[in-house]
Design a protein around this motif. Structure first.
Motif, PDB file in Angstrom:
ATOM      1  N   VAL A   1     112.112  41.828   1.071  1.00 27.85           N
ATOM      2  CA  VAL A   1     112.868  42.181   2.275  1.00 27.85           C
ATOM      3  C   VAL A   1     113.398  40.912   2.923  1.00 27.85           C
ATOM      4  CG1 VAL A   1     111.611  44.320   2.703  1.00 27.85           C
ATOM      5  CG2 VAL A   1     110.743  42.189   3.660  1.00 27.85           C
ATOM      6  N   SER A   2     114.583  40.997   3.487  1.00 24.69           N
ATOM      7  CA  SER A   2     115.206  39.796   4.065  1.00 24.69           C
ATOM      8  C   SER A   2     115.615  39.983   5.520  1.00 24.69           C
ATOM      9  CB  SER A   2     116.428  39.393   3.242  1.00 24.69           C
ATOM     10  OG  SER A   2     117.372  40.466   3.215  1.00 24.69           O
ATOM     11  N   ASP A   3     115.346  41.181   6.075  1.00 22.64           N
ATOM     12  CA  ASP A   3     115.817  41.450   7.433  1.00 22.64           C
ATOM     13  C   ASP A   3     114.683  41.532   8.453  1.00 22.64           C
ATOM     14  OD1 ASP A   3     114.738  43.730   6.366  1.00 22.64           O
ATOM     15  OD2 ASP A   3     116.316  45.087   7.074  1.00 22.64           O
ATOM     16  N   LEU A   4     113.543  40.960   8.126  1.00 21.17           N
ATOM     17  CA  LEU A   4     112.405  40.991   9.053  1.00 21.17           C
ATOM     18  C   LEU A   4     112.726  40.250  10.347  1.00 21.17           C
ATOM     19  CD1 LEU A   4     109.398  40.083   6.725  1.00 21.17           C
ATOM     20  CD2 LEU A   4     109.940  42.331   7.659  1.00 21.17           C
ATOM     21  N   THR A   5     112.210  40.779  11.450  1.00 17.27           N
ATOM     22  CA  THR A   5     112.261  40.015  12.695  1.00 17.27           C
ATOM     23  C   THR A   5     110.854  39.667  13.180  1.00 17.27           C
ATOM     24  OG1 THR A   5     112.233  41.955  14.161  1.00 17.27           O
ATOM     25  CG2 THR A   5     114.389  41.182  13.376  1.00 17.27           C
ATOM     26  N   ALA A   6     109.841  40.374  12.656  1.00 16.33           N
ATOM     27  CA  ALA A   6     108.477  40.125  13.136  1.00 16.33           C
ATOM     28  C   ALA A   6     107.440  40.554  12.106  1.00 16.33           C
ATOM     29  CB  ALA A   6     108.237  40.865  14.449  1.00 16.33           C
ATOM     30  N   ILE A   7     106.245  39.959  12.207  1.00 15.18           N
ATOM     31  CA  ILE A   7     105.126  40.284  11.314  1.00 15.18           C
ATOM     32  C   ILE A   7     103.855  40.462  12.131  1.00 15.18           C
ATOM     33  CG2 ILE A   7     103.721  39.518   9.372  1.00 15.18           C
ATOM     34  CD1 ILE A   7     106.012  37.696   8.545  1.00 15.18           C
ATOM     35  N   CYS A   8     103.135  41.547  11.843  1.00 10.53           N
ATOM     36  CA  CYS A   8     101.770  41.733  12.349  1.00 10.53           C
ATOM     37  C   CYS A   8     100.803  41.305  11.251  1.00 10.53           C
ATOM     38  CB  CYS A   8     101.507  43.198  12.677  1.00 10.53           C
ATOM     39  SG  CYS A   8     102.315  43.814  14.141  1.00 10.53           S
ATOM     40  N   CYS A   9      99.850  40.461  11.577  1.00 11.09           N
ATOM     41  CA  CYS A   9      98.863  40.014  10.591  1.00 11.09           C
ATOM     42  C   CYS A   9      97.488  40.565  10.946  1.00 11.09           C
ATOM     43  CB  CYS A   9      98.816  38.496  10.529  1.00 11.09           C
ATOM     44  SG  CYS A   9     100.350  37.751   9.929  1.00 11.09           S
ATOM     45  N   ALA A  10      96.746  40.981   9.926  1.00 15.60           N
ATOM     46  CA  ALA A  10      95.439  41.604  10.157  1.00 15.60           C
ATOM     47  C   ALA A  10      94.402  40.620  10.686  1.00 15.60           C
ATOM     48  CB  ALA A  10      94.931  42.256   8.876  1.00 15.60           C
ATOM     49  N   ASN A  11      94.608  39.330  10.475  1.00 12.53           N
ATOM     50  CA  ASN A  11      93.738  38.337  11.125  1.00 12.53           C
ATOM     51  C   ASN A  11      94.476  37.011  11.253  1.00 12.53           C
ATOM     52  OD1 ASN A  11      93.512  36.958   8.667  1.00 12.53           O
ATOM     53  ND2 ASN A  11      91.282  36.916   8.680  1.00 12.53           N
ATOM     54  N   ASP A  12      93.877  36.088  11.977  1.00 14.96           N
ATOM     55  CA  ASP A  12      94.537  34.818  12.274  1.00 14.96           C
ATOM     56  C   ASP A  12      94.726  33.951  11.031  1.00 14.96           C
ATOM     57  OD1 ASP A  12      94.685  35.477  14.932  1.00 14.96           O
ATOM     58  OD2 ASP A  12      92.937  34.307  15.535  1.00 14.96           O
ATOM     59  N   ASN A  13      93.762  33.963  10.118  1.00 13.27           N
ATOM     60  CA  ASN A  13      93.908  33.134   8.927  1.00 13.27           C
ATOM     61  C   ASN A  13      95.117  33.552   8.106  1.00 13.27           C
ATOM     62  OD1 ASN A  13      91.820  31.179   9.030  1.00 13.27           O
ATOM     63  ND2 ASN A  13      90.316  32.770   8.597  1.00 13.27           N
ATOM     64  N   ILE A  14      95.330  34.855   7.966  1.00 17.24           N
ATOM     65  CA  ILE A  14      96.518  35.336   7.265  1.00 17.24           C
ATOM     66  C   ILE A  14      97.765  34.824   7.975  1.00 17.24           C
ATOM     67  CG2 ILE A  14      97.876  37.404   6.721  1.00 17.24           C
ATOM     68  CD1 ILE A  14      95.231  38.878   6.255  1.00 17.24           C
ATOM     69  N   ALA A  15      97.765  34.902   9.317  1.00 19.55           N
ATOM     70  CA  ALA A  15      98.929  34.457  10.097  1.00 19.55           C
ATOM     71  C   ALA A  15      99.181  32.963   9.916  1.00 19.55           C
ATOM     72  CB  ALA A  15      98.709  34.783  11.571  1.00 19.55           C
ATOM     73  N   ILE A  16      98.128  32.164   9.926  1.00 26.84           N
ATOM     74  CA  ILE A  16      98.290  30.712   9.793  1.00 26.84           C
ATOM     75  C   ILE A  16      98.887  30.358   8.434  1.00 26.84           C
ATOM     76  CG2 ILE A  16      97.036  28.520   9.647  1.00 26.84           C
ATOM     77  CD1 ILE A  16      95.067  29.730  11.749  1.00 26.84           C
ATOM     78  N   GLY A  17      98.414  31.031   7.377  1.00 32.07           N
ATOM     79  CA  GLY A  17      98.978  30.806   6.059  1.00 32.07           C
ATOM     80  C   GLY A  17     100.428  31.255   5.982  1.00 32.07           C
ATOM     81  N   ALA A  18     100.724  32.398   6.609  1.00 32.73           N
ATOM     82  CA  ALA A  18     102.090  32.920   6.614  1.00 32.73           C
ATOM     83  C   ALA A  18     103.035  31.980   7.361  1.00 32.73           C
ATOM     84  CB  ALA A  18     102.118  34.308   7.239  1.00 32.73           C
ATOM     85  N   MET A  19     102.556  31.402   8.447  1.00 31.69           N
ATOM     86  CA  MET A  19     103.394  30.491   9.231  1.00 31.69           C
ATOM     87  C   MET A  19     103.820  29.282   8.395  1.00 31.69           C
ATOM     88  SD  MET A  19     101.397  30.734  12.907  1.00 31.69           S
ATOM     89  CE  MET A  19     102.588  29.873  13.942  1.00 31.69           C
ATOM     90  N   SER A  20     102.902  28.804   7.586  1.00 35.24           N
ATOM     91  CA  SER A  20     103.234  27.681   6.713  1.00 35.24           C
ATOM     92  C   SER A  20     104.307  28.086   5.702  1.00 35.24           C
ATOM     93  CB  SER A  20     101.973  27.209   5.982  1.00 35.24           C
ATOM     94  OG  SER A  20     102.273  26.141   5.112  1.00 35.24           O
ATOM     95  N   ALA A  21     104.166  29.285   5.134  1.00 37.31           N
ATOM     96  CA  ALA A  21     105.155  29.757   4.154  1.00 37.31           C
ATOM     97  C   ALA A  21     106.508  30.012   4.806  1.00 37.31           C
ATOM     98  CB  ALA A  21     104.639  31.034   3.491  1.00 37.31           C
ATOM     99  N   ILE A  22     106.486  30.527   6.028  1.00 39.98           N
ATOM    100  CA  ILE A  22     107.739  30.791   6.753  1.00 39.98           C
ATOM    101  C   ILE A  22     108.538  29.502   6.913  1.00 39.98           C
ATOM    102  CG2 ILE A  22     108.691  31.413   9.024  1.00 39.98           C
ATOM    103  CD1 ILE A  22     106.383  33.481   9.229  1.00 39.98           C
ATOM    104  N   ARG A  23     107.863  28.436   7.315  1.00 37.59           N
ATOM    105  CA  ARG A  23     108.543  27.153   7.502  1.00 37.59           C
ATOM    106  C   ARG A  23     109.066  26.613   6.175  1.00 37.59           C
ATOM    107  NH1 ARG A  23     104.285  26.573  11.216  1.00 37.59           N
ATOM    108  NH2 ARG A  23     103.003  25.477   9.664  1.00 37.59           N
ATOM    109  N   GLU A  24     108.291  26.785   5.097  1.00 32.85           N
ATOM    110  CA  GLU A  24     108.732  26.297   3.786  1.00 32.85           C
ATOM    111  C   GLU A  24     109.965  27.041   3.284  1.00 32.85           C
ATOM    112  OE1 GLU A  24     105.825  25.937   0.754  1.00 32.85           O
ATOM    113  OE2 GLU A  24     104.478  24.674   1.960  1.00 32.85           O
ATOM    114  N   HIS A  25     110.169  28.262   3.768  1.00 35.44           N
ATOM    115  CA  HIS A  25     111.357  29.029   3.399  1.00 35.44           C
ATOM    116  C   HIS A  25     112.540  28.712   4.322  1.00 35.44           C
ATOM    117  CE1 HIS A  25     108.634  31.369   0.849  1.00 35.44           C
ATOM    118  NE2 HIS A  25     109.713  31.871   0.261  1.00 35.44           N
ATOM    119  N   GLY A  26     112.382  27.682   5.143  1.00 35.69           N
ATOM    120  CA  GLY A  26     113.469  27.235   6.009  1.00 35.69           C
ATOM    121  C   GLY A  26     113.698  28.113   7.227  1.00 35.69           C
ATOM    122  N   LEU A  27     112.691  28.887   7.593  1.00 33.94           N
ATOM    123  CA  LEU A  27     112.811  29.782   8.744  1.00 33.94           C
ATOM    124  C   LEU A  27     112.042  29.220   9.931  1.00 33.94           C
ATOM    125  CD1 LEU A  27     112.255  33.127   6.806  1.00 33.94           C
ATOM    126  CD2 LEU A  27     114.442  32.192   7.604  1.00 33.94           C
TER     127      LEU A  27
END
Length: 338
Positions: free
Chosen positions: A244-270
């Motif tokens: 999917v490419s049209d996301l505006t937001a993500i709910c994460c089931a816990n903080d560790n998942i969110a922290i890992g996702a944040m790193s990936a988001i930045r690596e994708h140039g977002l």
């Protein structure tokens, strides 16, 4: 009534004393599953425990509280452990922290070890598994503990009836999703934990309930799962963004998942929250130091641990306590212009 010995167990089970000893002590030696099951059944029938007959367990327990955690390196469980150990010490009890490494077989073995040490109570930190065999074994442990007066308290849903001190995980999932919806988000993904863990199951149900109430169409491509780790969150986002490419937001089931996702988001140039807003559940200590600081649902981990000790040491009746939660607003969510 005579004390039951290991010889009595071996005789009734039709096996050698050595075999019984290997099973009791979990020796790394192959024993047939049917043999193990037969011996454990005889042990239960004869009420045998090493060095002390089970009849004595009815009347006397040690001043020890056992805490079984899924991953002691996770701040989520670390704060609970702090609450348990500190409160136990204040009340004159010794506490054992048993780390399972998220291995259900190790968890069930710890129940046996703690039982043999005649602990006063056992606290379970972390959600149970939605697996028939696991639930049956856990329920059998619970029934035996209750039969002889050993108290048990859970800090997360287990899928069976059990005394608990915990938050409402369904409500947690719904609350963080509602928070995003109220800020104009409709293209919302959910990044859950393991699909068979009740904590993750309940939080996903809450997410679905929130988007359904808001009239947002459910799209399975917006749902992904991983383990409850930063590595899991990193990999889950990479998988999600490929679909999917049209996301505006993500709910994460816990903080560790969110922290890992944040790193990936930045690596994708977002950018967070300009391109993608992110919210999670837990409020572990690392959440305030992410870039940007993470908006998350606060769980009173330390207080849960303290209260569980109080339940074991001071309450006589079965306890079902649901604690309140609230969203701690930081900088990872933005309001969309409508």
């Amino acid at each position: 009534m005579k004390n039951i010995s290991i010889i009595d167990v071996a005789k009734q089970a039709g096996v050698s004393v050595t075999t019984v000893s290997r099973i009791i002590n979990n020796v790394d030696y192959p024993v047939a599953a049917k043999t193990r099951e037969k011996v454990l059944k005889v042990i239960d029938e004869l009420q045998y425990t090493p060095n002390k007959a089970a009849q004595g367990l009815k009347k006397k327990f040690s001043d020890i509280i056992g805490l079984i955690v899924r991953d002691i390196s996770d701040s989520y469980f670390g704060e609970m452990a702090n609450g348990v150990t500190n409160r136990a010490s204040e009340l004159g009890y010794l506490s054992f922290v048993c780390n399972t490494g998220r291995n259900p077989e190790d968890e069930l073995r710890y129940h046996e070890h703690l039982w043999q040490h005649r602990v006063k109570g056992i606290i379970l930190a972390g959600g149970g598994l939605d697996q028939v065999d696991y639930k049956k074994k856990l329920e059998n442990q619970l029934l035996r503990h209750e039969k002889y007066g050993l108290k048990i308290v859970s800090l997360a849903p287990q899928g069976i009836e059990i005394p608990y001190v915990m938050i409402n995980d369904f409500d947690a999932g719904k609350k963080v999703t509602d928070y995003l919806i109220q800020r104009g988000h409709k293209k919302i993904a959910f990044m859950g934990g393991p699909s068979k863990v009740f904590t993750s199951i309940e939080r996903l149900k809450g997410f679905k309930a929130a988007i359904d109430a808001a009239g947002i169409e459910y799209n399975k491509n917006y749902i992904t799962s991983s383990d409850f780790s930063q590595k899991g969150g990193y990999e889950a986002f990479s998988s999600l963004i490929s679909k999917v490419s049209d996301l505006t937001a993500i709910c994460c089931a816990n903080d560790n998942i969110a922290i890992g996702a944040m790193s990936a988001i930045r690596e994708h140039g977002l950018s967070i929250p300009k391109d993608i807003s992110i919210i999670s559940i837990g409020d572990i200590k690392e959440a305030r130091y992410t870039t940007p600081p993470l908006t998350t649902l606060t769980i009173p981990h330390y207080e849960m641990g303290q209260m569980a000790v109080d339940v074991i040491t001071q309450w006589k009746e079965k306890v079902e306590i649901t604690l309140n939660t609230s969203i701690f607003e930081r900088s990872s969510v933005r309001v969309l212009d409508n």
